[in-house]
Design a protein around this motif. Structure first.
Motif, PDB file in Angstrom:
ATOM      1  N   VAL A  46       1.135  -1.018  -0.303  1.00 37.72           N
ATOM      2  CA  VAL A  46      -0.179  -0.047   0.146  1.00 37.72           C
ATOM      3  C   VAL A  46       1.177   1.526  -0.078  1.00 37.72           C
ATOM      4  CG1 VAL A  46      -2.021   1.024   1.340  1.00 37.72           C
ATOM      5  CG2 VAL A  46      -1.723  -1.245   1.601  1.00 37.72           C
ATOM      6  N   VAL A  47       0.436   2.620  -0.691  1.00 38.62           N
ATOM      7  CA  VAL A  47       1.618   3.419  -1.569  1.00 38.62           C
ATOM      8  C   VAL A  47       0.924   4.640  -1.017  1.00 38.62           C
ATOM      9  CG1 VAL A  47       3.316   4.554  -2.482  1.00 38.62           C
ATOM     10  CG2 VAL A  47       3.043   1.872  -1.975  1.00 38.62           C
ATOM     11  N   THR A  48       0.758   5.428  -0.674  1.00 40.48           N
ATOM     12  CA  THR A  48       0.300   7.292  -0.972  1.00 40.48           C
ATOM     13  C   THR A  48       1.428   7.696  -1.278  1.00 40.48           C
ATOM     14  OG1 THR A  48      -1.382   8.593   0.149  1.00 40.48           O
ATOM     15  CG2 THR A  48       0.137   7.390   1.653  1.00 40.48           C
ATOM     16  N   ASN A  49       1.318   8.812  -2.148  1.00 41.97           N
ATOM     17  CA  ASN A  49       2.693   9.479  -3.090  1.00 41.97           C
ATOM     18  C   ASN A  49       2.405  10.812  -2.395  1.00 41.97           C
ATOM     19  OD1 ASN A  49       4.684   7.875  -4.358  1.00 41.97           O
ATOM     20  ND2 ASN A  49       2.522   7.603  -5.433  1.00 41.97           N
ATOM     21  N   CYS A  50       3.291  11.439  -1.676  1.00 38.39           N
ATOM     22  CA  CYS A  50       2.850  12.771  -0.874  1.00 38.39           C
ATOM     23  C   CYS A  50       3.926  13.838  -1.723  1.00 38.39           C
ATOM     24  CB  CYS A  50       3.137  12.713   0.535  1.00 38.39           C
ATOM     25  SG  CYS A  50       2.175  14.031   1.238  1.00 38.39           S
ATOM     26  N   GLY A  51       3.634  14.419  -2.192  1.00 36.02           N
ATOM     27  CA  GLY A  51       3.820  16.065  -2.770  1.00 36.02           C
ATOM     28  C   GLY A  51       4.717  15.698  -3.893  1.00 36.02           C
ATOM     29  N   GLU A  52       5.826  16.494  -4.759  1.00 36.51           N
ATOM     30  CA  GLU A  52       6.504  16.294  -5.832  1.00 36.51           C
ATOM     31  C   GLU A  52       7.550  15.016  -5.929  1.00 36.51           C
ATOM     32  OE1 GLU A  52       7.177  20.396  -6.524  1.00 36.51           O
ATOM     33  OE2 GLU A  52       9.205  19.902  -8.411  1.00 36.51           O
ATOM     34  N   ASN A  53       8.658  15.274  -4.640  1.00 38.89           N
ATOM     35  CA  ASN A  53       9.380  13.854  -3.877  1.00 38.89           C
ATOM     36  C   ASN A  53       8.992  12.376  -4.704  1.00 38.89           C
ATOM     37  OD1 ASN A  53      11.544  16.065  -4.585  1.00 38.89           O
ATOM     38  ND2 ASN A  53      11.816  15.890  -2.147  1.00 38.89           N
ATOM     39  N   ALA A  54       8.066  12.245  -4.468  1.00 37.47           N
ATOM     40  CA  ALA A  54       7.197  11.416  -4.352  1.00 37.47           C
ATOM     41  C   ALA A  54       6.439  11.610  -6.077  1.00 37.47           C
ATOM     42  CB  ALA A  54       6.194  11.080  -3.490  1.00 37.47           C
TER      43      ALA A  54
END
Ligand code: AMP
Ligand code: ZN
Length: 113
Positions: free
Chosen positions: A84-92
């Motif tokens: 399970v992944v949640t990307n948060c913002g630009e670097n992600a």
């Protein structure tokens, strides 16, 4: 607000729906990064990303994790395991600013980038 995932949750843009209840919507990712890859989102635009998590957001995120466990079981991911992944913002590399949880499984996923 011009938000892709708000429109998907509202049925204004088509998606391959897996599950829906009053507050949550789940659908297959259009560009799968694993044999099984789906997204789980709150229907309401409660947060752009996990960076905005607070007390009021905690309830929906908790519910999303219950839904993820249930869907993973239904789709046969539980035994082999899943990510399970949640990307948060630009670097992600977050591309859609409506909080969403990727669920990946159905085969070996390799190590985290
Ligand atoms: P992120 O990079 O974490 O913001 O993830 C956004 C995800 O949404 C990507 O994996 C995209 O493939 C996926 N996506 C974008 N547009 C759609 C769409 N119309 N239907 C399903 N998934 C989508
Ligand atoms: Zn939205």
């Amino acid at each position: 607000m011009d938000c892709l995932f708000c429109k998907i949750a509202a049925g204004e843009i088509p998606s391959k729906k897996i599950y829906e209840d009053e507050t949550v919507y789940a659908f297959y990712d259009i560009q799968p990064a694993a044999p099984v890859h789906f997204l789980v989102i709150p229907k309401a635009h409660v947060m752009d990303s996990c960076a905005q998590a607070d007390e009021s957001g905690a309830q929906i995120v908790g519910h999303i994790f219950q839904v993820i466990a249930q869907l993973a079981r239904q789709l046969g991911l539980e035994e082999g395991g899943y990510r399970v992944v949640t990307n948060c913002g630009e670097n992600a590399g977050q591309t859609v600013r409506h909080i969403h949880f990727h669920v990946l499984g159905g085969g070996p996923l390799g190590t985290m980038a």
